[in-house]
Design a protein around this motif. Structure first.
Motif, PDB file in Angstrom:
ATOM      1  N   SER A 279       0.837  -1.202   0.000  1.00  0.00           N
ATOM      2  CA  SER A 279       0.000   0.000   0.000  1.00  0.00           C
ATOM      3  C   SER A 279       0.870   1.249   0.000  1.00  0.00           C
ATOM      4  CB  SER A 279      -0.910  -0.010   1.226  1.00  0.00           C
ATOM      5  OG  SER A 279      -1.664   1.181   1.281  1.00  0.00           O
ATOM      6  N   ASN A 280       0.414   2.273  -0.764  1.00  0.00           N
ATOM      7  CA  ASN A 280       1.110   3.558  -0.835  1.00  0.00           C
ATOM      8  C   ASN A 280       0.219   4.715  -0.399  1.00  0.00           C
ATOM      9  OD1 ASN A 280       3.650   2.618  -2.031  1.00  0.00           O
ATOM     10  ND2 ASN A 280       2.378   2.105  -3.802  1.00  0.00           N
ATOM     11  N   GLY A 281      -0.758   4.422   0.430  1.00  0.00           N
ATOM     12  CA  GLY A 281      -1.655   5.459   0.900  1.00  0.00           C
ATOM     13  C   GLY A 281      -2.868   5.613   0.000  1.00  0.00           C
ATOM     14  N   LYS A 282      -3.768   6.497   0.388  1.00  0.00           N
ATOM     15  CA  LYS A 282      -5.001   6.695  -0.357  1.00  0.00           C
ATOM     16  C   LYS A 282      -4.793   7.475  -1.653  1.00  0.00           C
ATOM     17  CE  LYS A 282      -7.897   6.586   3.806  1.00  0.00           C
ATOM     18  NZ  LYS A 282      -8.879   7.333   4.633  1.00  0.00           N
ATOM     19  N   GLN A 283      -3.717   8.248  -1.719  1.00  0.00           N
ATOM     20  CA  GLN A 283      -3.514   9.094  -2.890  1.00  0.00           C
ATOM     21  C   GLN A 283      -2.677   8.438  -3.980  1.00  0.00           C
ATOM     22  OE1 GLN A 283      -2.494  13.189  -1.891  1.00  0.00           O
ATOM     23  NE2 GLN A 283      -2.898  12.774   0.264  1.00  0.00           N
ATOM     24  N   GLN A 284      -2.161   7.227  -3.711  1.00  0.00           N
ATOM     25  CA  GLN A 284      -1.353   6.531  -4.695  1.00  0.00           C
ATOM     26  C   GLN A 284      -1.863   5.103  -4.860  1.00  0.00           C
ATOM     27  OE1 GLN A 284       0.867   7.851  -6.530  1.00  0.00           O
ATOM     28  NE2 GLN A 284       1.759   9.602  -5.461  1.00  0.00           N
ATOM     29  N   LEU A 285      -1.640   4.537  -6.044  1.00  0.00           N
ATOM     30  CA  LEU A 285      -2.031   3.160  -6.296  1.00  0.00           C
ATOM     31  C   LEU A 285      -1.098   2.192  -5.569  1.00  0.00           C
ATOM     32  CD1 LEU A 285      -2.698   3.363 -10.148  1.00  0.00           C
ATOM     33  CD2 LEU A 285      -4.419   3.269  -8.325  1.00  0.00           C
ATOM     34  N   PRO A 286      -1.610   1.030  -5.168  1.00  0.00           N
ATOM     35  CA  PRO A 286      -0.728   0.047  -4.521  1.00  0.00           C
ATOM     36  C   PRO A 286       0.189  -0.620  -5.546  1.00  0.00           C
ATOM     37  CG  PRO A 286      -2.930  -0.850  -4.745  1.00  0.00           C
ATOM     38  CD  PRO A 286      -3.011   0.583  -5.206  1.00  0.00           C
ATOM     39  N   LEU A 287       1.307  -1.097  -5.067  1.00  0.00           N
ATOM     40  CA  LEU A 287       2.256  -1.828  -5.908  1.00  0.00           C
ATOM     41  C   LEU A 287       2.049  -3.325  -5.677  1.00  0.00           C
ATOM     42  CD1 LEU A 287       4.706  -1.743  -7.834  1.00  0.00           C
ATOM     43  CD2 LEU A 287       6.169  -1.763  -5.794  1.00  0.00           C
ATOM     44  N   VAL A 288       1.775  -4.054  -6.758  1.00  0.00           N
ATOM     45  CA  VAL A 288       1.498  -5.488  -6.669  1.00  0.00           C
ATOM     46  C   VAL A 288       2.643  -6.230  -7.350  1.00  0.00           C
ATOM     47  CG1 VAL A 288      -0.118  -7.340  -7.196  1.00  0.00           C
ATOM     48  CG2 VAL A 288      -0.975  -5.031  -6.717  1.00  0.00           C
ATOM     49  N   ILE A 289       3.298  -7.114  -6.607  1.00  0.00           N
ATOM     50  CA  ILE A 289       4.408  -7.903  -7.157  1.00  0.00           C
ATOM     51  C   ILE A 289       4.202  -9.365  -6.772  1.00  0.00           C
ATOM     52  CG2 ILE A 289       6.055  -6.004  -7.107  1.00  0.00           C
ATOM     53  CD1 ILE A 289       7.157  -7.135  -4.498  1.00  0.00           C
ATOM     54  N   PRO A 290       4.701 -10.303  -7.569  1.00  0.00           N
ATOM     55  CA  PRO A 290       4.580 -11.723  -7.205  1.00  0.00           C
ATOM     56  C   PRO A 290       5.366 -12.033  -5.942  1.00  0.00           C
ATOM     57  CG  PRO A 290       5.138 -11.469  -9.534  1.00  0.00           C
ATOM     58  CD  PRO A 290       5.296 -10.125  -8.909  1.00  0.00           C
ATOM     59  N   GLN A 291       4.803 -12.892  -5.102  1.00  0.00           N
ATOM     60  CA  GLN A 291       5.489 -13.276  -3.874  1.00  0.00           C
ATOM     61  C   GLN A 291       6.628 -14.247  -4.201  1.00  0.00           C
ATOM     62  OE1 GLN A 291       3.051 -15.297  -1.030  1.00  0.00           O
ATOM     63  NE2 GLN A 291       4.723 -15.627   0.421  1.00  0.00           N
ATOM     64  N   PRO A 292       7.863 -13.944  -3.800  1.00  0.00           N
ATOM     65  CA  PRO A 292       8.975 -14.864  -4.049  1.00  0.00           C
ATOM     66  C   PRO A 292       8.763 -16.201  -3.331  1.00  0.00           C
ATOM     67  CG  PRO A 292       9.778 -12.683  -3.443  1.00  0.00           C
ATOM     68  CD  PRO A 292       8.303 -12.693  -3.176  1.00  0.00           C
ATOM     69  N   LYS A 293       9.166 -17.271  -3.983  1.00  0.00           N
ATOM     70  CA  LYS A 293       8.950 -18.601  -3.418  1.00  0.00           C
ATOM     71  C   LYS A 293       9.784 -18.836  -2.152  1.00  0.00           C
ATOM     72  CE  LYS A 293       7.778 -20.684  -7.888  1.00  0.00           C
ATOM     73  NZ  LYS A 293       8.140 -21.713  -8.895  1.00  0.00           N
ATOM     74  N   HIS A 294      10.933 -18.185  -2.058  1.00  0.00           N
ATOM     75  CA  HIS A 294      11.820 -18.440  -0.920  1.00  0.00           C
ATOM     76  C   HIS A 294      11.515 -17.549   0.277  1.00  0.00           C
ATOM     77  CE1 HIS A 294      13.621 -15.052  -3.052  1.00  0.00           C
ATOM     78  NE2 HIS A 294      14.289 -14.755  -1.957  1.00  0.00           N
ATOM     79  N   ILE A 295      10.439 -16.741   0.199  1.00  0.00           N
ATOM     80  CA  ILE A 295      10.088 -15.842   1.305  1.00  0.00           C
ATOM     81  C   ILE A 295       8.694 -16.173   1.800  1.00  0.00           C
ATOM     82  CG2 ILE A 295       9.654 -13.437   1.959  1.00  0.00           C
ATOM     83  CD1 ILE A 295      11.769 -12.575   0.012  1.00  0.00           C
ATOM     84  N   ASP A 296       8.570 -16.467   3.083  1.00  0.00           N
ATOM     85  CA  ASP A 296       7.279 -16.702   3.716  1.00  0.00           C
ATOM     86  C   ASP A 296       6.699 -15.362   4.153  1.00  0.00           C
ATOM     87  OD1 ASP A 296       5.064 -17.675   4.952  1.00  0.00           O
ATOM     88  OD2 ASP A 296       6.099 -18.614   6.636  1.00  0.00           O
TER      89      ASP A 296
END
Length: 424
Positions: free
Chosen positions: A141-158
């Protein structure tokens, strides 16, 4: 009784916490996502500049220092187009930097300055509250005034282990640095001490007085030589092209990609060497590791103008500082302390008679008849010099059967045609 209970709770919380490590991975962004991140970095830089202006204005006018809570009242999500947790993280970073500077200046380190430089771009920091996971994708999330950034979740990170994240610009590309919590590693139980001698041919030589361990660095040195030769060829081609031409720009991008590839390979080798050193210390129950700093070698070579160009180039490419930092980082997680000591005359002093004789190759020879491995003798003398403050006599030289060798290689990958090739 209540303060005692609170202290007990705090101790239990500290004991239950694991180790915090940073996982890094590059971001594959689209054009819109890249413009969004550029906007966020510029907005983060504006917030950092505002913190600097407020900090210095209050000090110049009223001679007072600002606190993190006061700056948080001044700046919020309405004044800057960022997530509230991101604003808090940047303000806390500024406050932490000021406190560290204040402590260092109180100790007499007057050349250390308070943050003063204005930024055009600044790394965007996120706390746990700004990160969510849906359908194996991280929504930042980048706040209400900016769009969120969506990235694929890395497999090696829980996702449940994530504590914070940060978007960093490195080598013409955006990277995500994620701080995750991992279970605490087993601490070393022992009181043994060991010495470590760093070098070019042998990257690290360790000894506790009885057993000795040698990690060869020929692969690392050959990789650095190849980088220098290739860089010379590319630089010669670039110099022949006209400034601003397309061919010149293509060669510059080609040089950048090559340097990035070499940097990843060298980083991999340094991590492998430091891991071998850590495993040996854990297996031999080493609690304190003394590492000889070869700073004096480079200073002496700079004074000698007649030194061969090849030797000067090898010493300038010697990344012993990065290797020391990686060894410190890995051993700290295991509860092993690292101390840096001055290593003058350690490779040429005889453990048997205590006399110094300049050595010309890897084999150690002394007038008293003592023979051994030069780098192992250096590691033994570093340990002896650190423990006893001076070199002692009548010590046994290392035996060949007590010395183990390990070679560091890049990971081989087999392509579809079956031919082997080596990449980082």
């Amino acid at each position: 009784m209540e303060p005692c209970k609170n202290n007990m709770k705090e101790q239990k919380k500290k004991a239950s916490k694991g180790d915090i490590i940073v996982r890094k991975f590059p971001l594959r962004l689209t054009g819109e996502e890249r413009r969004l991140v550029d906007t966020l970095r510029m907005e983060a830089a504006n917030l950092w500049n505002d913190c600097l202006d407020l900090h210095w204005w209050l000090y110049d006018v009223y001679k007072i220092w600002t606190s993190a809570s006061e700056k948080k009242k001044w700046y919020n999500a309405t004044s800057h187009k960022l997530h509230a947790q991101t604003i808090q993280a940047i303000i806390e970073l500024h406050e932490e930097t000021c406190k560290r500077t204040r402590k260092l200046r109180a100790k007499g380190v007057k050349q250390w300055r308070y943050p003063w430089k204005h930024k055009k771009f600044f790394s965007v920091k996120y706390k746990k509250a700004a990160i969510t996971c849906k359908d194996k994708k991280l929504h930042i999330s980048n706040g209400k005034q900016q769009l969120p950034l969506v990235i694929p979740q890395p497999k090696h990170i829980d996702f449940h282990t994530i504590k914070s994240a940060e978007i960093v610009w490195h080598k013409d590309q955006y990277w995500m640095h994620v701080a995750v919590e991992v279970p605490k590693q087993k601490q070393v139980q022992g009181t043994k001490e060991a010495g470590c001698d760093l070098g070019l041919i042998h990257a690290a030589v360790l000894s506790d007085g009885k057993s000795h361990f040698i990690v060869t660095g020929r692969e690392l040195r050959s990789l650095q030589c190849y980088r220098n030769k290739k860089l010379k060829e590319l630089q010669k081609l670039i110099s022949r092209k006209k400034t601003g031409s397309n061919k010149r720009q293509k060669l510059i991008f080609r040089k950048r990609r090559f340097l990035e590839k070499m940097e990843r390979r060298i980083e991999y080798l340094l991590h492998t060497i430091s891991k071998m050193v850590t495993n040996w210390c854990v297996d031999h129950h080493i609690k304190i590791l003394y590492i000889g700093t070869p700073d004096g070698v480079q200073k002496n070579m700079k004074k000698k103008k007649k030194t061969r160009k090849e030797i000067r180039q090898q010493l300038s490419n010697w990344s012993f500082g990065q290797l020391i930092e990686k060894i410190k980082y890995k051993l700290k997680l295991r509860g092993v302390s690292v101390e840096l000591v001055e290593e003058s005359y350690t490779s040429g002093t005889c453990p048997s008679c205590g006399e110094f004789r300049k050595q010309w190759n890897r084999n150690f020879h002394c007038k008293c008849g003592a023979k051994g491995h030069r780098d192992v003798v250096g590691a033994i003398n570093i340990l002896d010099k650190s423990v006893n403050i001076q070199f002692t006599k009548n010590r046994e030289l290392p035996k060949l059967e007590d010395t183990k060798y390990r070679r560091v290689l890049l990971a081989p990958i087999v392509p579809h045609n079956g031919a082997k090739r080596t990449v980082a």
